[in-house]
Design a protein around this motif. Structure first.
Motif, PDB file in Angstrom:
ATOM      1  N   ILE A 119       4.425  -7.834  -9.752  1.00 42.54           N
ATOM      2  CA  ILE A 119       3.465  -7.581 -10.703  1.00 42.54           C
ATOM      3  C   ILE A 119       2.946  -5.905 -10.408  1.00 42.54           C
ATOM      4  CG2 ILE A 119       0.939  -7.835 -11.160  1.00 42.54           C
ATOM      5  CD1 ILE A 119       2.538 -10.216 -11.656  1.00 42.54           C
ATOM      6  N   VAL A 120       3.176  -5.081 -11.524  1.00 45.02           N
ATOM      7  CA  VAL A 120       2.821  -3.816 -11.281  1.00 45.02           C
ATOM      8  C   VAL A 120       1.461  -3.256 -12.048  1.00 45.02           C
ATOM      9  CG1 VAL A 120       3.576  -1.470 -11.616  1.00 45.02           C
ATOM     10  CG2 VAL A 120       5.167  -3.165 -11.533  1.00 45.02           C
ATOM     11  N   LYS A 121       0.686  -2.819 -10.813  1.00 41.86           N
ATOM     12  CA  LYS A 121      -0.792  -2.571 -11.454  1.00 41.86           C
ATOM     13  C   LYS A 121      -0.596  -1.177 -12.045  1.00 41.86           C
ATOM     14  CE  LYS A 121      -1.528  -3.878  -7.386  1.00 41.86           C
ATOM     15  NZ  LYS A 121      -2.342  -4.174  -5.908  1.00 41.86           N
ATOM     16  N   LEU A 122      -1.262  -1.024 -13.414  1.00 37.41           N
ATOM     17  CA  LEU A 122      -1.274   0.167 -13.812  1.00 37.41           C
ATOM     18  C   LEU A 122      -2.497   0.939 -14.026  1.00 37.41           C
ATOM     19  CD1 LEU A 122       1.049  -1.133 -16.739  1.00 37.41           C
ATOM     20  CD2 LEU A 122       1.530  -0.097 -14.551  1.00 37.41           C
ATOM     21  N   GLY A 123      -3.519   0.555 -13.305  1.00 40.41           N
ATOM     22  CA  GLY A 123      -4.879   1.335 -13.553  1.00 40.41           C
ATOM     23  C   GLY A 123      -5.371   1.081 -14.977  1.00 40.41           C
TER      24      GLY A 123
ATOM     25  N   GLU B 148       3.479   3.283  -6.095  1.00 40.23           N
ATOM     26  CA  GLU B 148       4.084   2.767  -5.071  1.00 40.23           C
ATOM     27  C   GLU B 148       5.647   2.000  -5.719  1.00 40.23           C
ATOM     28  OE1 GLU B 148       0.069   1.338  -3.065  1.00 40.23           O
ATOM     29  OE2 GLU B 148       1.372  -0.288  -4.262  1.00 40.23           O
ATOM     30  N   ALA B 149       5.491   1.475  -6.746  1.00 36.80           N
ATOM     31  CA  ALA B 149       6.762   0.919  -7.434  1.00 36.80           C
ATOM     32  C   ALA B 149       7.618   2.267  -7.810  1.00 36.80           C
ATOM     33  CB  ALA B 149       6.408   0.083  -8.489  1.00 36.80           C
ATOM     34  N   GLN B 150       7.240   3.227  -8.124  1.00 39.19           N
ATOM     35  CA  GLN B 150       7.980   4.454  -8.570  1.00 39.19           C
ATOM     36  C   GLN B 150       8.516   5.054  -7.174  1.00 39.19           C
ATOM     37  OE1 GLN B 150       5.023   6.724 -10.736  1.00 39.19           O
ATOM     38  NE2 GLN B 150       5.466   6.148 -12.653  1.00 39.19           N
ATOM     39  N   ALA B 151       7.791   4.862  -6.413  1.00 41.74           N
ATOM     40  CA  ALA B 151       8.284   5.776  -5.115  1.00 41.74           C
ATOM     41  C   ALA B 151       9.445   4.877  -4.514  1.00 41.74           C
ATOM     42  CB  ALA B 151       7.116   5.740  -3.960  1.00 41.74           C
TER      43      ALA B 151
ATOM     44  N   GLY C 142       0.820  -1.167   0.171  1.00 44.31           N
ATOM     45  CA  GLY C 142       0.085  -0.024  -0.176  1.00 44.31           C
ATOM     46  C   GLY C 142       0.813   1.060   0.055  1.00 44.31           C
ATOM     47  N   TRP C 143       0.189   2.262   0.052  1.00 45.30           N
ATOM     48  CA  TRP C 143       0.885   3.737  -0.115  1.00 45.30           C
ATOM     49  C   TRP C 143       1.336   4.052   1.348  1.00 45.30           C
ATOM     50  CZ3 TRP C 143       2.944   6.291  -3.656  1.00 45.30           C
ATOM     51  CH2 TRP C 143       3.316   7.810  -3.618  1.00 45.30           C
ATOM     52  N   ASP C 144       2.608   4.741   1.383  1.00 44.17           N
ATOM     53  CA  ASP C 144       3.305   4.997   2.605  1.00 44.17           C
ATOM     54  C   ASP C 144       2.806   6.596   2.902  1.00 44.17           C
ATOM     55  OD1 ASP C 144       4.778   5.656   4.657  1.00 44.17           O
ATOM     56  OD2 ASP C 144       6.824   5.231   3.869  1.00 44.17           O
TER      57      ASP C 144
END
Length: 330
Positions: free
Chosen positions: A234-238, A208-211, A178-180
């Motif tokens: 797995i990167v979720k891209l919306g 999140e992956a970018q952060a 999740g987001w920090d």
């Protein structure tokens, strides 16, 4: 799926539980001292562990959960909703004189969302709950650590040690942080890097992956996260679908059409769809398709939002060829 009698439940989800108060059709966020109007609000049992649990169980996957709620009206709502869904809740602890965590989710007309949360007593709750309910963990094939930043009292090094032990027992460890909300300080990123060394499947969204990595493109983010130890990223891209990196193979799968009602919980439902197909033995591209389809159905519905396996399969089959669906219980 073939029933595996060696596991009492296929998945044990450890993570955050809260109430989501969702206000939809908000055109823009207010500035301080002003007000904007939305409409069509609702109050639902939520948190990454809850959303993922509801979605997995709807797909026919037996699920247990471990986490905290307060012994209050909201906590009892979450407990009762989980029970009604058939989810094993012996690991859900109700803490007396504590307030259940709450999130206000603000949803734009296009389905994009923003969140304001009060983690309440979960700020101090620690990971000792996992050891207290280790029997539930032992009975599962997949063990998910979800919404870890909504549980700031959890020690990431201690969680990593437990994940290491789980992998040594042949279990599949799943991580979705999740987001920090604290802004991804270096010590948090270091802690996640330690977790990744013991993670079978890491499932962040692109933000999140970018952060975590400092990269922009999903392929660069995923490659970096693989280097840090996760076996499958797995990167979720919306609205752009999903991306996977395992070994030296990469896959990108576009999203399926959806009339967006709201996207709160969409990533958790994607996770459930992907894991269902993964356990079914499907190839990674088909798993991405199934996850995308589960999420597309979910975000399009205003009620009965969590689709079952046949609904997801039939929707995905409109657009792609898929292996046969085995509708036996997991």
């Amino acid at each position: 799926m073939q029933k595996d009698v060696s596991y009492a439940r296929k998945a044990c989800l450890i993570g955050n539980f809260n109430i989501d108060l969702i206000i939809r059709n908000v055109p823009n966020l207010p500035v301080w001292g002003q007000e904007v109007a939305g409409n069509n609000y609702m109050q639902v049992s939520a948190g990454q562990a809850a959303y993922t649990g509801f979605a997995l169980h709807s797909l026919g996957v037996p699920v247990s959960v471990i986490g905290y709620v307060g012994d209050d009206l909201y906590g009892r709502q979450i407990r009762d909703d989980l029970i009604k869904s058939g989810i094993e809740i012996s690991g859900l602890e109700m803490v007396k004189s504590a307030c259940t965590a709450i999130t206000v989710a603000i949803v734009r007309p296009d389905g994009e969302r923003a969140f304001v949360s009060d983690f309440s007593f979960q700020r101090k709750a620690d990971e000792s709950i996992i050891q207290r309910h280790w029997q539930e963990v032992k009975q599962a094939k997949y063990v998910g650590i979800l919404g870890i930043f909504c549980l700031p009292g959890f020690n990431l090094a201690s969680i990593a040690s437990k994940m290491d032990a789980l992998q040594s027992q042949g279990k599949i460890t799943v991580l979705d942080t999740g987001w920090d909300s604290t802004g991804w300080p270096p010590e948090h990123i270091d802690g996640i890097n330690t977790l990744l060394k013991h993670t079978t499947i890491f499932m962040p969204n692109l933000d999140e992956a970018q952060a975590l990595t400092g990269y922009k493109l999903p392929e660069d983010c995923a490659a970096e996260l693989r280097k840090r130890g996760a076996e499958l990223v797995i990167v979720k891209l919306g609205k752009d679908g999903s991306y996977a990196h395992i070994d030296k193979q990469t896959y990108c799968q576009e999203a399926l059409p959806a009339n967006v009602y709201d996207a709160v919980g969409a990533g958790d439902v994607f996770n459930a769809g992907f894991l269902y197909a993964f356990e079914n033995g499907w190839e990674i591209p088909h798993c991405l398709i199934f996850g995308n389809a589960a999420s597309a159905i979910y975000i399009s519905r205003s009620e009965n939002r969590f689709p079952n396996q046949e609904e997801v399969y039939d929707y995905a089959k409109r657009y792609y060829e898929l292996p046969p669906l085995n509708t036996q219980d997991c």
